[in-house]
Structure formats: structure tokens, C-alpha cells
Design an enzyme around this catalytic site. Sequence first.
Site, PDB file in Angstrom:
ATOM      1  N   HIS A 257       0.832  -1.203   0.000  1.00  0.00           N
ATOM      2  CA  HIS A 257       0.000   0.000   0.000  1.00  0.00           C
ATOM      3  C   HIS A 257       0.869   1.257   0.000  1.00  0.00           C
ATOM      4  O   HIS A 257       0.667   2.165  -0.826  1.00  0.00           O
ATOM      5  CB  HIS A 257      -0.910  -0.014   1.236  1.00  0.00           C
ATOM      6  CG  HIS A 257      -1.808   1.164   1.359  1.00  0.00           C
ATOM      7  ND1 HIS A 257      -3.135   1.142   0.981  1.00  0.00           N
ATOM      8  CD2 HIS A 257      -1.592   2.422   1.824  1.00  0.00           C
ATOM      9  CE1 HIS A 257      -3.685   2.320   1.193  1.00  0.00           C
ATOM     10  NE2 HIS A 257      -2.762   3.125   1.713  1.00  0.00           N
ATOM     11  N   GLU A 258       1.827   1.315   0.912  1.00  0.00           N
ATOM     12  CA  GLU A 258       2.676   2.505   0.992  1.00  0.00           C
ATOM     13  C   GLU A 258       3.593   2.618  -0.227  1.00  0.00           C
ATOM     14  O   GLU A 258       3.945   3.730  -0.643  1.00  0.00           O
ATOM     15  CB  GLU A 258       3.489   2.497   2.288  1.00  0.00           C
ATOM     16  CG  GLU A 258       2.655   2.474   3.567  1.00  0.00           C
ATOM     17  CD  GLU A 258       1.594   3.561   3.638  1.00  0.00           C
ATOM     18  OE1 GLU A 258       1.760   4.621   2.987  1.00  0.00           O
ATOM     19  OE2 GLU A 258       0.582   3.346   4.329  1.00  0.00           O
ATOM     20  N   HIS A 261       1.733   4.608  -2.831  1.00  0.00           N
ATOM     21  CA  HIS A 261       1.886   6.051  -2.600  1.00  0.00           C
ATOM     22  C   HIS A 261       3.265   6.531  -3.050  1.00  0.00           C
ATOM     23  O   HIS A 261       3.404   7.559  -3.724  1.00  0.00           O
ATOM     24  CB  HIS A 261       1.726   6.361  -1.111  1.00  0.00           C
ATOM     25  CG  HIS A 261       0.323   6.367  -0.614  1.00  0.00           C
ATOM     26  ND1 HIS A 261      -0.663   7.163  -1.161  1.00  0.00           N
ATOM     27  CD2 HIS A 261      -0.269   5.691   0.412  1.00  0.00           C
ATOM     28  CE1 HIS A 261      -1.795   6.978  -0.497  1.00  0.00           C
ATOM     29  NE2 HIS A 261      -1.585   6.084   0.455  1.00  0.00           N
ATOM     30  N   GLU A 287      -4.685   7.702  -3.127  1.00  0.00           N
ATOM     31  CA  GLU A 287      -5.205   6.442  -2.595  1.00  0.00           C
ATOM     32  C   GLU A 287      -5.556   5.469  -3.719  1.00  0.00           C
ATOM     33  O   GLU A 287      -5.497   4.252  -3.528  1.00  0.00           O
ATOM     34  CB  GLU A 287      -6.415   6.688  -1.697  1.00  0.00           C
ATOM     35  CG  GLU A 287      -6.081   7.336  -0.367  1.00  0.00           C
ATOM     36  CD  GLU A 287      -5.151   6.496   0.494  1.00  0.00           C
ATOM     37  OE1 GLU A 287      -5.182   5.249   0.396  1.00  0.00           O
ATOM     38  OE2 GLU A 287      -4.367   7.083   1.264  1.00  0.00           O
TER      39      GLU A 287
END
Length: 492
Positions: A257-258, A261, A287
Site C-alpha cells: 500500500h505505501e 503512494h 489512494e
Amino acid sequence: MRNDAYEALMAHARETAALEQVSGRLGWDQETTMPRGAAEQRGEEMAAMEGVLHARRTDPRLADWLAAVEPADAVASAQLAKIARAHARAVKVPARLAQEIARVTSLSQGIWAEARSRDDVAAFLPTLAEVIRLKREEGAALAAGGDVYDAMVDDYEPGMTGADIARMFGELRPRLVALREKVLGAAHQPKPLDGAFGADAQIRLSRDLATAFGYDWSRGRLDIAVHPFSSGSGNDVRITTRVVESEPFNCFYSTIHETGHACYEQNVDPDYLLTPIGQGASMGVHESQSRIYENQLGRSQAFTSWLYTQMLERFGAFGIGDARAFFAAVNRVQPGFIRTEADEVHYNLHVMLRFDLERALMLGDLAVGDLEAAWNDRFKADFGVAVERPSQGMLQDVHWSIGLFGYFPTYSLGNLYAGCLHKALRADLPDLDAQMAAGDLSAATGWLREKVQRHGSLMAPAEVISQACGFAPSAGPLLDYLEAKFGAIYGV
């Protein structure tokens, strides 16, 4: 004169952006390596830095330069629009207030982390009340007689309002709830992961996952944090994760997830470095990258078949007999307490709860002292289980402690955007599953880099998604994807 004004304006903007990165690095340090005893001093440092930044954002010369410039092309036009927007918002907020918010939220973060570790709501409530008071004052200044919560949302998703978000959730909720009921009532329920998975091995595999998703280690690093986050832009973009030896998926998917980003920030056109358009278009678009990396790609049947072999090599047999059962375990649907660990079916319901509560807090319809009870009542109504301790409830997220009111809805907006992007990506890359089953994500991440990430904030958020997909964003693609995926896993 017009060229001189533009050059002066951009020089000022670049230096401001550089100082913002320094401020962000202070925040990264606070959450990863700062000694606990430095908290009060760090609050003063953050306040001092915010004072410098606020002075630059409200510099009277900005209005003069903006008035003297006519943009030469689309890039210049976007740069000027971003500068004008930031200036218009900054001049509405007194320097005193901006600095006090920076100081209090820096201190509040540490108080929240300690309260969370001890499940002590009472220790956090006075600080939270102060954060809310300051953020309401800021929101009222920005709204100038309008809706305070709308002004906060606009910080993270320009042009979006609380009413827009409520409509989005109204479209999502019925089909999500219906899908949840079918899945939880299914005769077949996947077997959960069980066992202990060493912390060092988890981190090593997390690093390999970030690499597979395109993270550039020459411009980044991985650290441990209480609440995973990414920080920075351009040539210094850092990620964090967390490790629980009984829950390796938490570590792996937080990292992915990170990484989503971080790759967005690393892949912005280098010509935009340290300029107003040199970062992501909005938190919703941001997101969309983290969620599509984590879910549509990272939790796909194709990619989990590769991850299964990696886990067998690194951890040995762990009680799941084949790749299909592993895929089901990765996507197991359960009404858990923690948003960051929630399955795709439940995730947006977690966000809806937070949206309603924070909107009520900001509008004065919910007292801070009543927040825990309101959270627990709403959670029981939405998820059918009772919150057992505050770290499972209102203390689980860092966002409110650092004043990020209006941020939570962008997670669901990102899911909606990710659903649209995934539909378009699949149409363009028919051989994607074969590549992902071999651990090769380069086609998918390359598509996202070209269609979304390299543009930074050159375009408005919805325009970024529409141009990438070839159609306007809507909830339909996300809901169709969820129903097809979980219908197949659960046989419903």
C-alpha cells in the site's frame, strides 16, 4: 515583465516546496527514530517551521506576481492555478493559528501513541479536544461563512464536499452490505493463516515486494512505524510498515500500500520536481494508486500464487496446501475491528463510520466526550460485533491526533478511482495475469506510471482518472469487481 514575474514566482514556489519537504522529514523522523523525550521540543520545531512556511505562502508579492503573469502553456497554467489556490487559502488562516496547529498536532501524535498502547481514552481526550478546537477555527476561517467540514475536505480533494461524499457512500453501501451478507452466510469459509512468521523474514519479503512493485531504493527506505505511512516526494520518498509475527499479511500489504503512494511520488515527471504540480493530484488519486497496488494487483489470484511460493520458500509449510487456498486466505472476509487490516468488502464501511463521526465532530453535532460511545455503538450496528478495547476502536487511527479531518473519505474515493483504473488497465493488458503469476508487475505499474503518476497535479483529480480510463469515474467498476471476485471465492 511577465517572464520575469513567472520566474520569480516559480523560484519562490520551489524554495517553499523544498522547505515543505524539510518539514515533512521532521514528521518522518518523529514517527520512526525520534527519542520519546524530544516530543515537546519537536512540537516547537514544527511550529517554527510552519511559521516560516505560512509567511512564504502569504507573501504579498505572490498576488503581484500572479497578477502580472499570463501562462504560456498548460504546465504554466497548472503551476499558477496551484499557487493561486494555496495563496488564497493561506491568507485566510492567521499565522498564530497555523503555528499553534503545527505545535499541538506534533505533541498530540505522541500522546495518542501512548494512549493507544495503554488503551487509555481519558489520557487522549483533552488533547483531541484541543486539536478539534483549533481545526474548527481553521475550518471556519477557510469556509468564510460556508460549511466548515467542506473546507477541510477541500484540503485533500479539491472541489469535493461532504454532500458529494455522502452521495458516494449512499451509492456504495447497499451493494457492499448485500455482498457482505452473502459472503458471511456462505457455506464455504476460507481457512485463515495460522502460525508465527519471523519479523526479520517478514521485512526481507516486504523489501522484495516493494521492489517488485517498482519502488526505487536509491531514492527511498523502509522503516517501522506504529501506523504505516509514506513521506516525501521526488528524490526522497520513504515508506514504513509494521510487523506482527502472527499476522504477516498486515506487514506485506501495508508495505505494498505505501509503495503505491511512494511510486506515485517517485514517478512524477522530474521536470516538475519541487514545483506546485510536482506531487500527486489529490489524496483520492493518491489512494487510487496505493489501493490498486494493494488490492486489485497485490491480492489478485495471479499475484498471490507467486507470493504463496515466496512464503513457502522463506517460512516453510504454514498449513495452507495450495495457491488457491492461499488466495482465499489473503482475501478472507471477516468483520474485524481494524481499518488497515480490513478486507475489501468491509473496508469502505470502516471509512463511512469515520466520515460520519468526524463530520459530526467538526459541525458541533458530537461532543468529544461522547466520541468513544458513538464509535462503539456505530461499530456494533455496522459490523455486528462489540469493540473490546479502545485500540480496536477510536484510538486505532493516527489521523485525528494530527488534525487530518476530511482525510478519511479519500480512502473510499481512492477505492472508487482504483476500480475504474483497474477496469481500463485490464482492457489494455490482456496478458497481465500470466505476468503477475511470475512476480512481474512491470506492465501494470508501467501503465499506471504513464496514465496517472507522471502527470503529478497537472490536471484536476477527476480529469486524471477520466483521461486514464477513457470514461468518467463512478462506483460501478469497483462494485462489479468486488462482486465478481468475492462471489467466485465464496461461491455466492
